[in-house]
Design a protein around this motif. Sequence first.
Motif, PDB file in Angstrom:
ATOM      1  N   ASN A  51      -6.787  -5.048 -47.587  1.00 44.47           N
ATOM      2  CA  ASN A  51      -7.341  -3.967 -46.757  1.00 44.47           C
ATOM      3  C   ASN A  51      -7.081  -4.229 -45.282  1.00 44.47           C
ATOM      4  O   ASN A  51      -6.792  -3.318 -44.520  1.00 44.47           O
ATOM      5  CB  ASN A  51      -8.864  -3.867 -46.945  1.00 44.47           C
ATOM      6  N   GLY A  52      -7.215  -5.482 -44.891  1.00 44.27           N
ATOM      7  CA  GLY A  52      -6.986  -5.852 -43.497  1.00 44.27           C
ATOM      8  C   GLY A  52      -5.555  -5.547 -43.079  1.00 44.27           C
ATOM      9  O   GLY A  52      -5.317  -4.980 -42.001  1.00 44.27           O
ATOM     10  N   ILE A  53      -4.610  -5.894 -43.917  1.00 40.06           N
ATOM     11  CA  ILE A  53      -3.192  -5.642 -43.614  1.00 40.06           C
ATOM     12  C   ILE A  53      -2.957  -4.135 -43.508  1.00 40.06           C
ATOM     13  O   ILE A  53      -2.263  -3.664 -42.610  1.00 40.06           O
ATOM     14  CB  ILE A  53      -2.293  -6.283 -44.701  1.00 40.06           C
ATOM     15  N   GLU A  54      -3.592  -3.396 -44.414  1.00 36.46           N
ATOM     16  CA  GLU A  54      -3.488  -1.932 -44.401  1.00 36.46           C
ATOM     17  C   GLU A  54      -4.013  -1.358 -43.068  1.00 36.46           C
ATOM     18  O   GLU A  54      -3.397  -0.481 -42.475  1.00 36.46           O
ATOM     19  CB  GLU A  54      -4.309  -1.384 -45.574  1.00 36.46           C
ATOM     20  N   GLU A  55      -5.116  -1.903 -42.601  1.00 38.09           N
ATOM     21  CA  GLU A  55      -5.748  -1.357 -41.389  1.00 38.09           C
ATOM     22  C   GLU A  55      -4.949  -1.627 -40.115  1.00 38.09           C
ATOM     23  O   GLU A  55      -5.182  -0.982 -39.087  1.00 38.09           O
ATOM     24  CB  GLU A  55      -7.185  -1.885 -41.250  1.00 38.09           C
ATOM     25  N   LEU A  56      -4.035  -2.572 -40.181  1.00 40.63           N
ATOM     26  CA  LEU A  56      -3.188  -2.828 -39.008  1.00 40.63           C
ATOM     27  C   LEU A  56      -2.381  -1.598 -38.622  1.00 40.63           C
ATOM     28  O   LEU A  56      -1.965  -1.446 -37.475  1.00 40.63           O
ATOM     29  CB  LEU A  56      -2.231  -3.994 -39.283  1.00 40.63           C
ATOM     30  N   ASN A  57      -2.165  -0.698 -39.593  1.00 44.21           N
ATOM     31  CA  ASN A  57      -1.366   0.497 -39.316  1.00 44.21           C
ATOM     32  C   ASN A  57      -2.110   1.549 -38.495  1.00 44.21           C
ATOM     33  O   ASN A  57      -1.527   2.547 -38.096  1.00 44.21           O
ATOM     34  CB  ASN A  57      -0.921   1.142 -40.638  1.00 44.21           C
ATOM     35  N   ASN A  58      -3.402   1.335 -38.251  1.00 50.00           N
ATOM     36  CA  ASN A  58      -4.208   2.384 -37.616  1.00 50.00           C
ATOM     37  C   ASN A  58      -4.376   2.216 -36.108  1.00 50.00           C
ATOM     38  O   ASN A  58      -5.154   2.940 -35.498  1.00 50.00           O
ATOM     39  CB  ASN A  58      -5.610   2.411 -38.249  1.00 50.00           C
ATOM     40  N   PHE A  59      -3.665   1.268 -35.513  1.00 52.55           N
ATOM     41  CA  PHE A  59      -3.974   0.939 -34.119  1.00 52.55           C
ATOM     42  C   PHE A  59      -3.126   1.681 -33.085  1.00 52.55           C
ATOM     43  O   PHE A  59      -3.198   1.367 -31.902  1.00 52.55           O
ATOM     44  CB  PHE A  59      -3.868  -0.577 -33.890  1.00 52.55           C
ATOM     45  N   ASP A  60      -2.310   2.655 -33.532  1.00 56.90           N
ATOM     46  CA  ASP A  60      -1.488   3.384 -32.571  1.00 56.90           C
ATOM     47  C   ASP A  60      -2.325   4.020 -31.470  1.00 56.90           C
ATOM     48  O   ASP A  60      -1.978   3.942 -30.295  1.00 56.90           O
ATOM     49  CB  ASP A  60      -0.690   4.497 -33.287  1.00 56.90           C
ATOM     50  N   ALA A  61      -3.451   4.631 -31.855  1.00 52.93           N
ATOM     51  CA  ALA A  61      -4.250   5.385 -30.890  1.00 52.93           C
ATOM     52  C   ALA A  61      -4.773   4.477 -29.783  1.00 52.93           C
ATOM     53  O   ALA A  61      -4.633   4.782 -28.589  1.00 52.93           O
ATOM     54  CB  ALA A  61      -5.405   6.083 -31.599  1.00 52.93           C
ATOM     55  N   ILE A  62      -5.368   3.361 -30.165  1.00 51.11           N
ATOM     56  CA  ILE A  62      -5.943   2.499 -29.125  1.00 51.11           C
ATOM     57  C   ILE A  62      -4.850   1.876 -28.264  1.00 51.11           C
ATOM     58  O   ILE A  62      -5.004   1.714 -27.055  1.00 51.11           O
ATOM     59  CB  ILE A  62      -6.865   1.418 -29.735  1.00 51.11           C
ATOM     60  N   GLU A  63      -3.712   1.587 -28.876  1.00 54.31           N
ATOM     61  CA  GLU A  63      -2.624   0.993 -28.094  1.00 54.31           C
ATOM     62  C   GLU A  63      -2.069   1.995 -27.080  1.00 54.31           C
ATOM     63  O   GLU A  63      -1.812   1.652 -25.926  1.00 54.31           O
ATOM     64  CB  GLU A  63      -1.514   0.497 -29.038  1.00 54.31           C
ATOM     65  N   ASN A  64      -1.921   3.244 -27.533  1.00 57.25           N
ATOM     66  CA  ASN A  64      -1.358   4.252 -26.633  1.00 57.25           C
ATOM     67  C   ASN A  64      -2.353   4.708 -25.567  1.00 57.25           C
ATOM     68  O   ASN A  64      -1.968   4.988 -24.433  1.00 57.25           O
ATOM     69  CB  ASN A  64      -0.870   5.459 -27.439  1.00 57.25           C
TER      70      ASN A  64
END
Length: 464
Positions: free
Chosen positions: A387-400
């Motif tokens: 699940n943790g590895i999966e959640e790494l894909n969700n960080f576009d918003a905070i990075e941008n």
Amino acid sequence: MTKNLWILTEERPKRDVIHNILFKFSKDNEIPCFIDTIRILPILNNNNDFSFTYEVVGFKSNKINQIFIKTISGQSSFVDFLIFYQENEPKIEDTPVYGIEETKTDDAESRNTGIFQRASKFVYIDFFYTDIKKVMLYSLQIKQKESQTQTNIFGTKCLLTLGVEIMGKKLDPKNHTPFKTVDELIDFKNSMRRPPKGNVPILINKTNDKIEVSGRLFKSDSLSHDPNIGALSLICASLRKLGWDKKLVITEHGLSQRHIKGNNKFVQIASKLNIEFDGLQRVAPKIKDSYWHYEKEGEKLGTIFIHLVVENFTKGNSLFENHAGCEKGYFITKSGEPIPLEKYQDREKYKNGDKNQIVHIPDLILIDFDKSEIINIEGKKYKFRANGIEELNNFDAIENSYIKPNYPKFKIIRTVVLYGSTEEKIIEIEVGFLLNENGKLVLGIKAPDLFKVAIKNLLDYWNS
DNA sequence: CGTTCCACACCAATAAGTAA
DNA sequence: TTACTTATTGGTGTGGAACG
């Protein structure tokens, strides 16, 4: 005999908070103590395994031998810090000298969180320790509001009535005084402004043999209305403290009989303070037999460890942390200013059903100035690593939205930090670090350089 | 392993204040 | 008095952890 100071907490220990606690302890108990720059170091044993105890260095006192910090979990409503002053590691049956509750929330942001929502903890802790010093510690990140709201003054007066000490906040000697009588408390509350139509106002009605307090306790089909659980606990405990020994009834609570369950926090408090629910039967409370236990399970053991090692053994720092899940977090901008993170990219769109608008936030964001890297970290238990590895894909918003605009020249990497299992190897390349339950420190194949440097310096410290 | 509980902060509604 | 702004209130949203 010299004793040790033991700080037990559910959170990541922060240097400034530890500093404040130490200062407070030495002042109250007239124990001379020179406080320098506080560092929090994980203690390693002979095998270079983490002992699950941190040591605080950077102070001098001939009455405090060493200061230790351990991560614990409360069984129910739990204060943020328990402080013990004794030689050996605290056991359940030992009595702490302080129970400290910390908040970042000022009156300006919310009255619920500033006062009421915390108050039930001080009522609850009395079930376990009668002699403990209770402290409410405000570590405000933003400037304190000039004038206080009536709610805030009322709540503060109630806390003072219960013998809770307020720290980290300017008190007004005119307004911030304990209530002296039951009637004074009632008059104060009843003369406060009424809420908007549709809300249930908290009002207190006293007759010869009965006091009724109105307030909603129902929420999401259960007795879980936290702000009001706090407010009503606080009011009722204060009335009892001021000597009211007759009937005490909660009205307008909105509950049905099926919501009254023995293990509910407020049901326990109601039983202890002899509070009745209007129109309902009380049930026998199931009070927990212990107030806390040492934490041996949670994912936060891993992220707290890596955070403290980086903070204390490298030049790196954290830009954001969210170990507790829903605690208020601030992102540090390039000018060093803390700003609260928005929960949605576009609030309107989210409300209209677009779940993609949620800004997924990592558990921890670290910055490595030497390598010009920013590390987004997702913390998980070992068994949930997928699940943790999966959640790494969700960080576009905070990075941008936050990271790139503030730190345009930094490379951003994403990694998972795990806790648990007895594994001593990591296969998944997305995992940067594992702290296993035996205290083994396991770096991932592609661990960020900041992690490698931090662990190396930690090992050097204990082996030199 | 789905459900319930818990903790944190946010926010709609509206009373009170203020300027015309 | 009216129209508008500000301040204040307690209910609501959300996600992680404990529970059974």
